[in-house]
Design an enzyme around this catalytic site. Structure first.
Site, mmCIF file in Angstrom:
data_model
loop_
_atom_site.group_PDB
_atom_site.id
_atom_site.type_symbol
_atom_site.label_atom_id
_atom_site.label_comp_id
_atom_site.label_asym_id
_atom_site.label_seq_id
_atom_site.Cartn_x
_atom_site.Cartn_y
_atom_site.Cartn_z
ATOM 1 N N HIS A 55 1.211 -1.871 -0.105
ATOM 2 C CA HIS A 55 -0.378 0.048 0.042
ATOM 3 C C HIS A 55 0.832 1.013 0.062
ATOM 4 C CE1 HIS A 55 -3.854 -2.049 0.688
ATOM 5 N NE2 HIS A 55 -2.627 -2.999 1.213
ATOM 6 N N ASN A 128 -9.837 -2.946 1.908
ATOM 7 C CA ASN A 128 -9.618 -3.218 0.647
ATOM 8 C C ASN A 128 -11.072 -2.486 -0.198
ATOM 9 O OD1 ASN A 128 -7.459 -3.689 0.952
ATOM 10 N ND2 ASN A 128 -6.842 -5.571 0.925
#
Ligand code: NDP
Length: 486
Positions: A55, A128
């Site tokens: 990320h 997510n």
């Protein structure tokens, strides 16, 4: 005309000249006593903090969560105490596998990390844009992520590495299917749904627990990029999603998501597991809507861009362990791993006192005996730096904040679910949800990387598609043949 403030050193001393170093003579060399020059170069060398291992590329914004429906029967968390109540929030969206400078439009899951600055501390829901994940045991996570990164010798991304891993871990098939569907390349961050993904728990003021899954349904509508358009944008505008989010908020076109909840009692989950064979705490599975309908909870809106990307987005550190009273965890093995791993990553990446930074700090009073360490901004002042044995927390009964005990079964061991657990039906269910065109796009998106992998890997992976749905395997084979014939 507004007057620019005079430049100073970091210690506040006015800088005499910010353009010309002190030199011995007009041509140099330079003098060591030019501390302003030295401080400027030294600080520049130290501008980067370690990049997130996953990320790394992301966008953030502040916002507001508003309760629209009463769920106080499920949770005593004060942020849900009344309809209309608002809580300040922060969100960070991201790609997963790429580096900080990578393209926003790459085929990848998108991180959907949310923070709620509640009066009882920060609640972080670190999810997510997919409701499931590739693996169900955190011991596999470093291996899995390495396959999404770069080959150790060539430093190239490798379809062979990815599918070598996925084909030997068929539990991944459900999310692999989502990843290679149109939703693997969302059109920016505003046009995608978000999911807490894990099963969490809620605890009410009677000490009763229900298990839940959080959903965030985009009000902007789902919009995806075609593989071709995503590829074009990766070159023409690699910061496409950041530009879209920052621009929309900048012109007051505030993105909103409807917050929804699937709720189940322990007894309902036990009955469901007996009927379906699916472990309700397995992150590679969803709870079907037909079995656990979505209940409305509230609205999540993003309405303010950060003033400073590094301070507020790069240094933002979320952790799923941040659950406020009225919330709890679950036996989900991946969640258990993340409860440790996120805080640990923040300690390494931002530092011991990362919770002291404004974006990470609680907006309610906090008191404990944690002291010192680098950058101790809130260091407790003159308050005692120790607790005595009679000192109690808010509610020491139960696992966390007064929740009921968690019944356990089975002995301590390493349990391998391969060949025992059903890793194919839900992947097939997702395949069967897709439109004809959606299926064709899935086949074509898979055929690209699969045309580059070793024969044994390809055969293993095709076998998984067949088990999910014979039409899935047949479609990928046809797309591979068409590709080879080109
Ligand atoms: P439903 O028919 O009730 O729901 C189907 C879900 O699939 C909807 O959430 C829908 O999202 C989503 N969906 C539609 N098109 C796509 C696509 N192209 N790519 C990814 N997702 C899509 O079925 P079930 O709840 O029984 O679930 C069936 C399958 O749907 C699951 O195996 C799972 O893979 C997938 N799914 C399920 C979710 C859940 O929490 N139950 C959530 C998301 C996906 P939307 O409403 O936005 O169109």
């Amino acid at each position: 005309m507004s007057q620019k403030p005079p430049i100073s050193t970091a210690s506040g001393i006015p800088v005499a000249d910010n353009q010309n170093s002190i030199s011995a003579g007009a041509r140099g060399p330079l003098l060591l006593q030019d501390f302003h020059l030295i401080e400027k170069l030294q600080h520049f060398n130290r501008e980067r903090i370690p990049e997130r291992v996953v990320h790394a590329k992301g966008s953030g914004a502040y916002g507001t969560f508003t309760v629209t429906h009463d769920i106080s029967g499920y949770t005593k968390a004060k942020l849900f105490s009344e309809v209309g109540k608002q809580t300040a929030t922060f969100a960070r969206f991201s790609t997963v596998g790429g580096e900080r400078g990578s393209a926003d439009t790459e085929r990848d899951p998108r991180g959907f990390a949310l923070r709620f600055y509640t009066e009882e501390g920060n609640w972080d829901l670190v999810g997510n844009n997919t409701p499931m994940f590739f693996i169900k045991d955190p011991i596999k996570f470093p291996d899995f992520v390495h396959t999404q990164k770069r080959d150790p010798q060539s430093n190239l991304k490798s379809a062979n590495m990815m599918f070598d891993f996925w084909s030997k871990a068929p539990e991944s098939l459900h999310q692999v299917t989502m990843l290679f569907s149109d939703r693997g390349t969302p059109d920016g961050f505003r046009h995608m749904d978000g999911f807490g993904s894990h099963t969490y728990s809620l605890i009410n003021d009677r000490g009763e627990r229900v298990y839940v899954k959080w959903h965030f349904k985009t009000r902007q509508g789902i919009k995806n990029l075609s593989a071709k358009e995503a590829g074009r944008l990766a070159g023409d505008d690699p910061d496409y999603a950041q530009r879209d989010l920052f621009g929309a908020i900048g012109k007051a076109d505030f993105p909103r998501w409807d917050v929804k909840l699937q709720v189940a009692t322990e007894a309902q989950l036990a009955e469901w597991e007996a009927r379906t064979g699916w472990n309700p705490f397995d992150l590679t599975k969803v709870w079907p809507h037909g079995d656990f309908p979505l209940k409305p909870v509230g609205v999540f809106e993003l309405n303010r861009n950060p003033d400073n990307y590094h301070a507020e987005v790069e240094q933002a550190a979320f952790s799923p362990s941040n659950a406020v009273p009225g919330m709890g965890y679950s036996p989900d093995k991946m969640l258990q791993g993340r409860l440790f791993a996120y805080h640990d990553a923040a300690l390494h990446r931002v530092g011991t006192n990362h919770q002291h930074l404004p974006v990470n700090a609680a907006r309610c009073p906090f008191h404990n005996q944690q002291r010192d360490g680098a950058m101790a901004i809130h260091n407790g002042g003159a308050a005692p730096n120790y607790a005595t044995v009679e000192a109690a927390g808010s509610n020491p009964v139960g696992l966390g904040h007064g929740e009921p005990t968690l019944a356990l079964e089975g002995g301590a061991a390493r349990y391998d679910g391969r060949g025992v657990e059903d890793d194919f039906t839900q992947a097939g269910n997702l395949f069967r949800v897709l439109t004809q065109q959606g299926r064709q796009n899935l086949f074509d998106n898979l055929a690209g990387p699969l045309s580059q992998v070793d024969a044994d890997i390809l055969q293993r992976q095709l076998g998984h598609f067949d088990k999910a749905d014979p039409a899935y395997g047949a479609g990928v084979r046809a797309a591979l043949s068409a590709r080879n014939a080109m």
